[in-house]
Design an enzyme around this catalytic site. Structure first.
Site, short mmCIF file in Angstrom:
data_model
loop_
_atom_site.label_atom_id
_atom_site.label_comp_id
_atom_site.label_asym_id
_atom_site.label_seq_id
_atom_site.Cartn_x
_atom_site.Cartn_y
_atom_site.Cartn_z
N ASP A 130 -15.47 -4.92 -3.13
CA ASP A 130 -15.12 -5.79 -2.01
C ASP A 130 -16.20 -5.61 -0.94
O ASP A 130 -16.40 -4.51 -0.42
CB ASP A 130 -13.75 -5.39 -1.48
N LYS A 156 0.84 -1.19 0.00
CA LYS A 156 0.00 0.00 0.00
C LYS A 156 0.88 1.25 0.00
O LYS A 156 1.77 1.39 0.84
CB LYS A 156 -0.91 0.01 1.23
#
Length: 368
Positions: free
Chosen positions: A232, A171
């Site tokens: 998601d 990330k």
């Protein structure tokens, strides 16, 4: 099977990873594993299985762990038009370990493609095109990638102009680290022989261990960016959004035959003065009282909603009771909870399974 330029028809098998505990969705997952929670009227797993079936997959292995009995009971009674096999880990093995364990239930050859689905991703992916790209490029692994406006919460997957994966990046912490808007979207195609190389009997992360090792070894890892729908469902508000998108037809599923403004299941009773809209689902046998308004929400089976209640962008668990004049927004009420009259639940509040709230309180989430 000959791989490369000559197109053949390989055996189509898949593994669906459904072993997680769904901690981000608690309290909904206390009684029910996340993939078996009802989304637009059926367990989320059903949407994925039917899309796999319609893409030509004839056999799918459910890699289960947490509450595996729930999956087994459902599949034993279901007729989904595809061969469904249950593979249950005694201890959680991570994504890579689960794939390796479930592979022993496959029947194809070492060069056949195996489609891997994450159990919490709602997508409009062209599965058939992904498999064909994998075969045509003679890849060892092919990843489904999607583009997101803000990739800071995801690992990044940059690719070459030809689609070959260049790196798997953690990330990003700074703007300079955002080198692409492409992320791992939770669906892969493995050549079966590659799966056999995953270590057995221990937890393995396919994202952090297997994929980087394949790149380091010079194996062919391809990425296919699909511009279709992707979500998601791991967080409560995303779970609501996914259900709403299925009901209204923004997300594709063979299980939703007639998309519309709402979905009211069998034996539900809605007072004539109540309003249900915004892609709301009302579960089997639930009751909605006079002058109540339910918008963009999910009400599970056998829930009772009193009169003059307003529910927006929320989840009401199975068998729960919501008293008169309650206001619930962006919140979750667990199974068989009782919320007394006049309560206000806002901003991510969560009421636990079997909890009892007295009358007239205002509760906000303490989550950050």
């Amino acid at each position: 099977m000959v791989r490369g330029c000559e197109r053949v028809s390989p055996m189509r098998e898949a593994i669906l990873l459904v072993g997680g505990q769904g901690t981000r969705l608690r309290p909904l997952t206390i009684n029910t594993p996340k993939p078996m929670l009802p989304v637009a009227g059926v367990p989320f797993t059903v949407h994925q299985i039917l899309r796999a079936r319609d893409a030509g997959i004839t056999r799918i292995v459910l890699a289960t762990s947490y509450r595996a009995d729930v999956f087994a009971s459902f599949i034993a009674d279901a007729d989904l038009g595809i061969d469904v096999v249950i593979a249950t880990e005694e201890v959680p093995l991570g994504t890579g370990g689960a794939i390796r364990f479930a592979s022993s239930f496959l029947e194809g050859g070492p060069q056949d493609p195996v489609v891997i689905f994450n159990g919490d991703v709602l997508t409009g992916l062209d599965i058939d095109a992904l498999v064909n790209t994998h075969q045509d490029s003679a890849a060892d692994v092919t990843l489904y990638l999607t583009q997101v406006a803000d990739p800071r919460a995801y690992g990044l997957v940059p690719t070459s102009p030809e689609g070959r994966v260049l790196q798997f990046l953690e990330k990003p912490q700074t703007p300079e680290e955002i080198v692409t808007d492409q992320i791992n979207a939770g669906c892969y195609v493995f050549t079966r022989s590659v799966i056999e190389g995953i270590p057995e009997g221990r937890p393995v992360s396919v994202e952090r261990e297997i994929f980087p090792e394949l790149l380091a070894a010079g194996q062919t890892v391809m990425g296919v960016v699909d511009p279709g729908y992707w979500l998601d469902l791991g967080q409560p508000m995303d779970f609501v959004r996914g259900s709403v998108d299925l009901v209204v037809g923004n997300a594709p599923s063979p299980a939703v035959v007639n998309p519309g403004g709402s979905l009211v299941l069998a034996e539900a009773v809605i007072d004539a003065t109540a309003r249900v809209d915004g892609g709301t689902t009302i579960g089997v046998g639930s009751r909605i009282g006079a002058n109540s308004q339910i918008n963009a929400s999910v009400v599970f089976d056998s829930a009772v909603i009193g009169s003059d209640v307003t529910i927006t962008n929320s989840i009401i668990g199975e068998g729960s009771v919501i008293g008169d004049s309650c206001v619930i927004s962006d919140s979750v009420v667990g199974d068989f909870a009782q919320v007394g009259a006049g309560n206000e639940l806002r901003a991510g509040a969560r009421v636990w399974v079997n909890a009892q709230l007295g009358d007239r309180a205002i509760r906000f989430s303490t989550d950050k």
